[in-house]
Design a protein around this motif. Structure first.
Motif, short mmCIF file in Angstrom:
data_model
loop_
_atom_site.label_atom_id
_atom_site.label_comp_id
_atom_site.label_asym_id
_atom_site.label_seq_id
_atom_site.Cartn_x
_atom_site.Cartn_y
_atom_site.Cartn_z
N PHE A 52 -75.93 37.10 25.40
CA PHE A 52 -76.43 37.46 24.17
C PHE A 52 -78.09 37.73 24.36
CE2 PHE A 52 -79.00 35.59 20.67
CZ PHE A 52 -78.38 36.08 19.47
N SER A 55 -84.08 39.50 19.63
CA SER A 55 -85.14 40.31 19.76
C SER A 55 -86.43 39.49 20.38
CB SER A 55 -85.74 40.80 18.21
OG SER A 55 -86.26 39.53 17.59
N MET B 13 -85.09 25.88 17.79
CA MET B 13 -84.35 27.03 18.21
C MET B 13 -82.98 26.66 19.20
SD MET B 13 -85.20 29.47 16.48
CE MET B 13 -84.28 30.67 17.01
N THR B 14 -83.44 25.55 20.06
CA THR B 14 -82.44 25.20 20.81
C THR B 14 -81.33 24.56 20.19
OG1 THR B 14 -84.26 24.93 22.54
CG2 THR B 14 -82.23 23.67 22.96
N GLY B 17 -79.01 26.82 18.63
CA GLY B 17 -78.07 27.20 19.36
C GLY B 17 -76.96 26.37 19.86
N PHE B 35 -70.91 36.37 17.64
CA PHE B 35 -72.01 37.15 18.09
C PHE B 35 -72.78 37.74 16.97
CE2 PHE B 35 -74.29 40.76 20.05
CZ PHE B 35 -74.52 40.32 21.22
N ARG B 38 -74.53 34.83 15.26
CA ARG B 38 -75.67 34.46 16.12
C ARG B 38 -76.79 35.10 16.07
NH1 ARG B 38 -75.77 30.43 20.41
NH2 ARG B 38 -73.47 30.08 20.08
N GLN B 39 -76.63 36.57 16.44
CA GLN B 39 -77.71 37.45 16.14
C GLN B 39 -78.59 37.19 14.82
OE1 GLN B 39 -77.60 40.01 18.68
NE2 GLN B 39 -79.55 39.86 18.65
N GLU B 42 -80.38 33.77 14.64
CA GLU B 42 -81.31 33.52 15.58
C GLU B 42 -82.39 34.23 15.11
OE1 GLU B 42 -82.41 33.06 19.05
OE2 GLU B 42 -80.87 31.45 19.28
N GLU B 43 -82.38 35.53 14.40
CA GLU B 43 -83.51 36.33 14.29
C GLU B 43 -84.22 35.89 12.69
OE1 GLU B 43 -84.39 38.57 16.12
OE2 GLU B 43 -82.42 38.89 17.25
N ASN B 50 -91.67 31.55 13.47
CA ASN B 50 -93.01 32.27 14.07
C ASN B 50 -93.95 33.09 13.12
OD1 ASN B 50 -91.85 31.50 16.75
ND2 ASN B 50 -90.49 33.15 16.58
N GLY B 105 -86.00 42.02 14.49
CA GLY B 105 -85.26 40.93 14.02
C GLY B 105 -84.54 41.46 12.73
N LEU B 108 -82.11 44.01 13.23
CA LEU B 108 -80.68 43.39 13.71
C LEU B 108 -79.80 42.89 12.69
CD1 LEU B 108 -82.14 42.28 17.00
CD2 LEU B 108 -80.35 44.27 16.64
#
Lengths: 112, 145
Positions: A52, A55, B13-14, B17, B35, B38-39, B42-43, B50, B105, B108
């Protein structure tokens, strides 16, 4: 995310990444990969075991690739999985982080 | 509906996940859908942590639910409103030297989710992302119910 380094000919190194290059993975490899990029001429980054990429992880790869290129070296990605390659293509960085499929191809590119 | 709340802290973030690992299994999410999910999560969560001012407590709430054959993920937060649908696509970098990493991000999320929606109500923003799995033959796992 795990990172292992093996030495190759031509002052190149092969960096094997394994696991998820997500935010946590990126934080883990940022410093060691930057250090390797700053001390080796060419880098072959083996992506075959990376499942995986977020970005934030691609950001680390691009910044390290810049370091290598600035010092006259080359940066190549080795055999990313199709789903990871799709992410790289979606962002549009496959021209910046060229992909090769075996070590011989990488050595030829480092020679050129 | 399963729910996870996260604090405005990169260390979270951990937890995201690990939570996704568990949900992929428990909700029998097909591999390719997992997948894409998760993409996008996460983004979306990394952008909040952030790039928005820190909020106290576990301000970020994530929900995940199957609605018929569509997996629906929602991310709620109290940051200043930011509609990802209005952001232009990043310029494709032409060379490494001029490449400025960033803005990837949202691109995506828009590419990997089947559909996204965004609303702000009573000071809470809600980003909803839908995922329609490919036909079973195209996917490795089948859904259990």
């Amino acid at each position: 995310m795990e990172m292992n380094i093996t030495v190759m000919p031509q002052n190149a190194v092969r960096v094997v990444l394994a696991g998820r290059l997500d935010a946590a993975g990126a934080a883990k490899i940022d410093l060691p990969l930057s250090a390797t990029a700053g001390s080796s001429r060419h880098l072959l980054v083996d992506m075959s075991a990376v499942t995986f990429v977020a970005s934030i992880g691609i950001r680390v790869l691009v910044l390290c690739a810049k370091t290598v290129q600035r010092r006259g070296g080359k940066w190549l990605l080795l055999s990313p999985r199709p789903e990871v390659e799709q992410v790289l293509q979606t962002i549009g960085v496959t021209d910046l982080l060229p992909i090769v499929h075996d070590e011989a191809e990488a050595i030829a590119a480092f020679d050129g | 509906v399963v729910r996870l709340t996260l604090a405005h802290d990169p260390a979270e973030m951990t937890r995201l996940g690990a939570w996704l690992d568990a949900q992929e299994h428990q909700m029998a999410i097909p591999t390719r859908t997992a997948f894409a999910l998760r993409q996008c999560l996460e983004e979306a969560v990394a952008n909040l942590i952030n790039h928005t001012p820190a909020e106290a407590g576990e301000d970020i709430a994530i929900e995940l639910d199957w609605r018929a054959d569509t997996l629906v993920a929602a991310v709620e937060d109290s940051a200043p409103p930011f509609d990802p649908r209005t952001v232009p696509s990043p310029v494709r970098p032409t060379n490494l030297e001029s490449a400025v990493p960033g803005g990837w991000g949202i691109h995506l999320i828009r590419s990997f989710a089947s559909d996204i929606d965004y609303e702000t109500k009573a000071g809470r923003n809600r980003l909803t992302m839908k995922f329609v799995p490919a036909a079973p033959a195209a996917d490795a796992k089948t859904r259990r119910n």
